[in-house]
Every structure is written in structure tokens, then in C-alpha cells.
Write a protein that holds these residues in place. Sequence first.
Motif: not given
Length: 658
Positions: A196-197, A200-201, A222
Motif C-alpha cells: 500500500q505504501r 500510494t507513493e 489499488e
Amino acid sequence: MTRSLVLWVWMGLAGLGPVQASERPDWQVLERNVLAQPGPAAQVLRAWAVRLPVGSEEHDAIQALMGSAQLRLGDDVGLSHTLDTLRHGGQLAQALGDCLQGERLYVQGDAEQAERWLKRAMAGWPDAALRTAIPRLRCVEWLARVKTERHQFIEAANLYRRAIGDGKTLSLWRQSLLLSGLAQTLLYVGQWEQAQRLNTEAAGLLDQMPDALAQSEVSRVESLLYAMVPNRADEDRSLQAMEDAVSQARLADVVAQEVKTLAELAGKHVQRGDVVRGQQLAAQALELAQRERAPYLIDLAQGYLGLSLVVMNRQDEGLRLMQGVLDRLQSAGRLTPMLELLKQQAWALERVKAPELALRAHRQAQALAAEMTLNEQQAQLLALQAELDAAQIEHDRRELEAQRQLNAQALQGRQLQVRVWSAGLVILLLLLPLMWRWYARSRAAQRALAVITSQLQHQSLTDALTGLPNRRHWHQHVAHQPQASGGLCLIDLDFFKHINDRHGHAVGDEVLVAVAQRLQALLPPPHTVVRWGGEEFLIRIVDTDAERMRVWVTRLLDVLSRKPVLTQAGPLHITGSLGWGVFPVAPHGVEVPWDTALAWVDALMYHAKQQGRHRAWGLWSSQSTDVDAIAAGVNDPGRTPVAEGLRLVEQRGPGAVQ
């Protein structure tokens, strides 16, 4: 229309005159155009090929990108010519040709051969050539994709990290694609938060430089993240994210991305019950894939189309379509999509109430998952052993070099006068502590290696959650005894998925640990309790017969349900469904291999679930000695057993309904 016009104007500018000293190809623009508009992009690449010196690194790289455009256009003659040209060039040209051949095989669906050519390309790549340019990164990225499909997730993640590290100077949309690729790979190995990190980046980079293709991939990953949120999957947001991915793929005009997102969106609609919409989307994906002439995309679309047909009660047609895809995936070594399709097939067959076919698909998925997990563990052990061996070799080399220097000094000392002998003796005395330290470090490294090897061996034979022996331990345990003996019982916890969905995987883990403790307390050695996988436990009871085994089974049903399991979500009432048998089969001592015995108790356990759960079905005896006849009766207890004299018994747990 606007995008095509801009591309053609850029083409015209690209073909003006010879290359100036300050001019160099913009690899990212060229690659982007190959993906979206391979026809016009090929014209641009031809213009560059004319302007660049033949045999230069840039000319070779332009030829490789030309091959990618020809692959997407279906120009087999042109592609063969490009490959032949590269293979007769220098070292870089040959490496680019191997990479292009790997890309070609991947698109054709042959991941196993694609991996061989891509690894060969990376091994032959000159150290100083185009290290940070797109041509090299594309080769690394293709190899990472192939590793992911072949269930080699650790190697794939390392390749993505390598590409991300080398691509710090790339455009933000290109960096975003690499981050999303790494996020998806980590998601396969359960590292949800890190995935997820990273995604998101990747999305943050697109806020600075929007790009439809990269945004489509971010939205697709996602969607996978929403569907796999620990303890609280959000299917609505997952569906919306995948629809956004399809829209962005169409805006980017990249057919491969549109096919991939359409097929996965079809699967989500089917699982939500909108089968007609899912079938329509899968058919659209298949039409695009066939137009693109990309077998790996055709397999993806056909798999989801077959899934929708099965759920629409067109079972024979859907299963035939899915089986063809599964056969091609297995032949090409594409294990990850094969496992996902088997899971989807098992789910669909359960949905249309075809328990025998669902059980078969479930077993195939379990066997494939176990094999892939074992291969992954063995690969990790081999990699660790290789690192330790390399460290030991380096240590030995340094020690030998030091010894060589010492011998040279000693030889020189013998040729000198007495004062030189004294100096040599001083040097020798100074080196002795260093040699002792080297020796001590060598011994310490050997001891550490022995400890690590022992720990890894223990970990490979033990379930990390419950501390019970695992499936691999069981196979080693019975390897010396090919025929099944003693009492064999398979337990599956009832409604365990409901516990995970409602209370979360942490509570589910507490339940598994508590059940393992109860079973160990009831059945200490020499009996064996094994964590078979998921919520299944396998038990072997020694020195027993059918009558005593029935008593054991009654105690097992009771110990599972007698008192609730205390968890962080409160006390939970647990029951289980059991299948059992005693081998050799009485009264004639019919012997069967362990695999056959396991299949029989698995079928009986499955029948216990169908009969209402919280009960056990067991193979008591058989007057027939025909193994096939016994198997027919065990696999279908609801009908008159084929084997005359086959006795199956049912035991209900405390408070079980009729």
C-alpha cells in the motif's frame, strides 16, 4: 485524434537531418509511443535509425524498440529480421536481441522460455552500456514480470528494486509503473502494508506528472489492495478502483492494459453476482486480445470468460474453456495465474453446487500451492547457502593469500643475513595474532552456518503459527513406509472463513493455536498431529482398530466443541467435520498407499460437511478387496456403495442436528 496529430508532427521533426552532438533519443517518449501507437512509433524509430551511426549503442537500442513495435503490430517478418540483425551485432546488440526474444516469448504465453532468454540477456549486458537508460530497465522489468508469473516473488521483488534504484532519473510516470509493479509483487507474499505504501507513493508521483497508463496500473493495484485488506476487504471500493483502471487504460490507448483490467473487472462482477455483465466484459477483453494477437492476453480473457460461463450454468462449455487455459499455463510454466484460475474455478463450482468438481479443483489448487511454496522455500535455502559459501570462499582466499605472503617472506628471509632473519621473525610474530583471529572467525562462521542450517531445517518442517509439524514433515515421516498403517483422521474446522471475515485473521489465528493445543494435549506422542493447511489438521493414531478409533473420534468431536475458545473477540464456539479410517482396511487387511488413504479420509470429511458439519464419517471395514470399488463407495457415500460389504459409519458431535 489530437494525440495522433502531435505524434506525427513529432515524427516529422525527428526525421530532419543527421543527429547533432547535443541530440539523443528520448527513450521514455519512444517507449511510451510504442505502447500506445506502435504504427506511428515505428515510423519515428525508422527515422532515428537512419540518423544514428550504425553499430552505435543508440542505434542498437532503437532497433530493439523497433522490434517491440513490430511485435505489437503482428509484423512477424519484420520482427524476425530485427532479431537476426541484433544477433549478428556486438555484445550490446546481442543482449538487446535476447531481451526482445524474451519479450516475444512472454507475449506468446511461454513464461519458462522467456525467463531463459531474459536471464541470458542480463548476463550478457556490457557493464558500461546504457546502464540507466530505458532499454536496460525494460529488460529488468520484463524479467521481473516473468518471475512473478513463475511464482518466484523474492527474485521478482529484487529485480523491481534494482530497476527502481537505477531509474531515479526517469520521468515520474515511468517510476510510478515500477513502484506499482513492486507493490503487486509484495502483495502476493502478504506484505500488504508495504504494498500500500509503494502504490500510494506511485500515485503521488502522478499528481506531479499525470499519465493515463501509469494511473491505470495504480488503480488496478489499488483494486487488489482493497480486495485484500486484512480483516476488512472492501469489495465496493475494489470494484470502483478497477473500473477507474479500465477508463484510464482506454484513455492511454494501450490495448494490453485495457485487456488486463477488463478481464479482472469481469471477474469482480461475476463474484458479486452480476454474471451477465461479467460475461460481457470478458467477451470484450477476449475480442481485444485476439485483435492484438497476444496469447498471454487471450488466456487471461478466456479464463474469466470460462468463469462467467460456469456461473451461468453453462458448466461444460465454461470448464472446457478454463481447462484449455490451465493446460497452456502449466505448459508455459505460468504458475501464479494458473493457481489464481484454479481458485476461481473452485469458487465457481461451489457456487453452482457441483461439490465433486469443486473438491477436485480445490485439491489441485492446494497441491499446486504446496508445490510452489516448497520450491520457493528451497530457492531461499539455496540462495542463503550460496551467500554463506561465497563468504567462506572469500575468507579462504584471503587466508591463502596471507599464507602465500608469509611463505614469500620466509623464503626471502632465508637468503638474508642474520639481521634480516631477526626482522623476518618479528614479522612472523606480528602475523600470528592475525592468523589466530582469522582461524577464530572461520570457526565462528562454521558454527553460525551449522546453527542457521539447523534452524532453517526446523522451520521448513514446522508450522510457524501453531508449532505443529507441517505437511513437509508428514511426507518425510511416512517416506520410509509406503503403505498406510494405523488410524488416519482429517479435521476441518467448521465456518472458519466466517470467523476470519467477521472477526479478522488475528482472531482466526488464535482459534487455530487453541485447537492445536487441544489436539496435542489429547494425542501426545507416539500419535502425530499435523497442521495440514488452512483450517485442516491431520492426525495419525498408532496401534488401533476400528472400534478404538471410533472412541478416539468421539473424544476429538468432544474436545473441539466442549468449551469455547477464548479470543480477543470474546468466546467462540468451535466445531469440526472429520473423515477417518483404519489401515490396512479390515477384515481382509487391504493395503493402500498413503496418498490413497489421505484421499479417502478427505472425501469422507467433505461428506461430513455436506451432511451438516460437527460430525464424522469413517471407513469401518470392507468385505471387498478391490481398491477401486472401495474408493467408489468412499467418494460417494450418499449412494449405495459399489463395493459390496463396505461399511461406513457416522458419528455426530455433542448437540449436532440431524
